[in-house]
Design an enzyme around this catalytic site. Structure first.
Site, PDB file in Angstrom:
ATOM      1  N   LYS A  14       0.722  -1.227   0.008  1.00  0.00           N
ATOM      2  CA  LYS A  14      -0.067   0.118  -0.134  1.00  0.00           C
ATOM      3  C   LYS A  14       0.835   1.325   0.000  1.00  0.00           C
ATOM      4  O   LYS A  14       0.565   2.187  -0.856  1.00  0.00           O
ATOM      5  CB  LYS A  14      -1.004  -0.055   1.251  1.00  0.00           C
ATOM      6  CG  LYS A  14      -1.767   1.146   1.560  1.00  0.00           C
ATOM      7  CD  LYS A  14      -2.634   0.820   2.690  1.00  0.00           C
ATOM      8  CE  LYS A  14      -1.956   0.461   3.917  1.00  0.00           C
ATOM      9  NZ  LYS A  14      -1.546   1.626   4.787  1.00  0.00           N
ATOM     10  N   ARG A  89      -9.302   4.027   8.817  1.00  0.00           N
ATOM     11  CA  ARG A  89      -9.135   2.599   9.132  1.00  0.00           C
ATOM     12  C   ARG A  89     -10.672   1.872   9.910  1.00  0.00           C
ATOM     13  O   ARG A  89     -10.526   0.640   9.834  1.00  0.00           O
ATOM     14  CB  ARG A  89      -8.314   2.293  10.033  1.00  0.00           C
ATOM     15  CG  ARG A  89      -6.793   1.593   9.132  1.00  0.00           C
ATOM     16  CD  ARG A  89      -5.713   1.704  10.335  1.00  0.00           C
ATOM     17  NE  ARG A  89      -4.776   0.733   9.784  1.00  0.00           N
ATOM     18  CZ  ARG A  89      -3.619   1.218   9.150  1.00  0.00           C
ATOM     19  NH1 ARG A  89      -3.541   2.340   8.738  1.00  0.00           N
ATOM     20  NH2 ARG A  89      -2.630   0.284   8.678  1.00  0.00           N
ATOM     21  N   ARG A 128      10.125  -7.519   4.070  1.00  0.00           N
ATOM     22  CA  ARG A 128      10.150  -6.187   4.598  1.00  0.00           C
ATOM     23  C   ARG A 128      10.862  -6.187   5.914  1.00  0.00           C
ATOM     24  O   ARG A 128      11.663  -5.034   5.981  1.00  0.00           O
ATOM     25  CB  ARG A 128       8.804  -5.514   4.742  1.00  0.00           C
ATOM     26  CG  ARG A 128       8.865  -3.947   4.940  1.00  0.00           C
ATOM     27  CD  ARG A 128       7.394  -3.227   4.757  1.00  0.00           C
ATOM     28  NE  ARG A 128       6.431  -3.631   6.083  1.00  0.00           N
ATOM     29  CZ  ARG A 128       5.294  -3.413   5.747  1.00  0.00           C
ATOM     30  NH1 ARG A 128       4.863  -2.576   4.783  1.00  0.00           N
ATOM     31  NH2 ARG A 128       4.461  -3.513   6.671  1.00  0.00           N
ATOM     32  N   ARG A 134      11.229  -2.665  10.336  1.00  0.00           N
ATOM     33  CA  ARG A 134       9.933  -1.808  11.348  1.00  0.00           C
ATOM     34  C   ARG A 134       9.737  -2.802  12.300  1.00  0.00           C
ATOM     35  O   ARG A 134       9.681  -3.975  12.337  1.00  0.00           O
ATOM     36  CB  ARG A 134       8.751  -1.659  10.288  1.00  0.00           C
ATOM     37  CG  ARG A 134       8.614  -0.618   9.642  1.00  0.00           C
ATOM     38  CD  ARG A 134       7.614  -0.687   8.616  1.00  0.00           C
ATOM     39  NE  ARG A 134       6.353  -0.943   9.344  1.00  0.00           N
ATOM     40  CZ  ARG A 134       5.049  -0.600   8.587  1.00  0.00           C
ATOM     41  NH1 ARG A 134       5.104  -0.006   7.315  1.00  0.00           N
ATOM     42  NH2 ARG A 134       3.957  -1.154   9.303  1.00  0.00           N
ATOM     43  N   ARG A 145      -2.102  -7.187  13.110  1.00  0.00           N
ATOM     44  CA  ARG A 145      -2.335  -6.254  12.341  1.00  0.00           C
ATOM     45  C   ARG A 145      -3.441  -6.761  10.941  1.00  0.00           C
ATOM     46  O   ARG A 145      -4.499  -5.995  10.625  1.00  0.00           O
ATOM     47  CB  ARG A 145      -1.353  -5.445  11.550  1.00  0.00           C
ATOM     48  CG  ARG A 145      -0.670  -4.637  12.619  1.00  0.00           C
ATOM     49  CD  ARG A 145       0.741  -4.287  12.235  1.00  0.00           C
ATOM     50  NE  ARG A 145       1.020  -4.013  10.909  1.00  0.00           N
ATOM     51  CZ  ARG A 145       2.179  -4.298  10.300  1.00  0.00           C
ATOM     52  NH1 ARG A 145       3.108  -5.115  10.706  1.00  0.00           N
ATOM     53  NH2 ARG A 145       2.407  -3.903   9.099  1.00  0.00           N
TER      54      ARG A 145
END
Ligand code: ADP
Length: 198
Positions: A14, A89, A128, A134, A145
């Site tokens: 995204k 969201r 990632r 992260r 999530r």
């Protein structure tokens, strides 16, 4: 003069697609996740309040998130369009955004939904995690999530589908091709005649 929103599950690419779309349409990308992360790393008051939610994969409380978005959308560069990434969201945040935009006589033009199967999302997230490190990219937090996405954000998608402004794009495969598909789909949608509520 384009006001867009991009929605997609964690790991759907995204953020990357948001950057490309924003550049193509000549509008700023407003990513709530990015704004939170930069506040956390600069240890601002907002960052210190938001850090524990980000690290746990939970939503930052609405009073902090809504105020931050409201302020950001009043910045000069967002006056002639923007691409929201990561907000709203929840359905409550949809109502907040509606109010923010209505006070300026505006509304969203289109909502891009990136769709990808959960297994592929997990694989991408692990990649990632290796590349960007992260703090919320661990398998447990990622599943949390993703679960929040399915439980809450999905409803947001339904709201925009009901308003006839949802543009769904297959987000599985080569990122460059997905960008092309997304741009084409949005342009086609914006060019098509559609009923506008007044
Ligand atoms: P992803 O979509 O990959 O999970 P984001 O960068 O969009 O990542 O968001 C990262 C984190 O920032 C979220 O897990 C949440 O803690 C916080 N966040 C971002 N947007 C919102 C929002 N609209 N409401 C509440 N929390 C948010």
């Amino acid at each position: 003069m384009t006001r867009l929103l991009i929605i997609g599950p964690p790991g759907s690419g995204k953020g990357t697609q948001a950057e490309h779309l924003a550049r193509h349409f000549g509008i700023p990308s407003v990513s709530t996740g990015e704004i939170f992360r930069s506040n956390v790393s600069q240890e601002t008051e907002l960052g210190n309040q938001a850090a524990k939610y980000l690290d746990g994969g939970d939503f930052v409380p609405d009073h902090l998130t809504n105020a931050m978005v409201r302020k950001r959308l009043l910045d000069g560069d967002a006056s002639s369009g923007f691409l929201l990434d990561g907000y709203p969201r929840t359905v409550l945040q949809v109502v907040e955004l509606d109010n923010m935009l209505a006070s300026q006589g505006r509304m969203l033009d289109a909502v891009v939904e990136l769709q990808a199967p959960d297994a592929e999302l997990e694989e991408r997230m692990l990649r990632r995690a290796r590349e960007q490190g992260r703090t919320d990219d661990t398998i447990e937090i990622f599943r949390r999530r993703l679960d929040l996405y399915h439980r809450q954000t999905h409803e947001v998608v339904s709201v925009y589908a009901g308003r006839g402004i949802l543009v769904s794009v297959n987000g599985s495969g080569d990122p460059g091709e997905i960008t092309g598909l997304a741009i084409d789909a949005v342009e086609q949608f914006l060019a098509s005649p559609r009923p506008r509520p007044d």
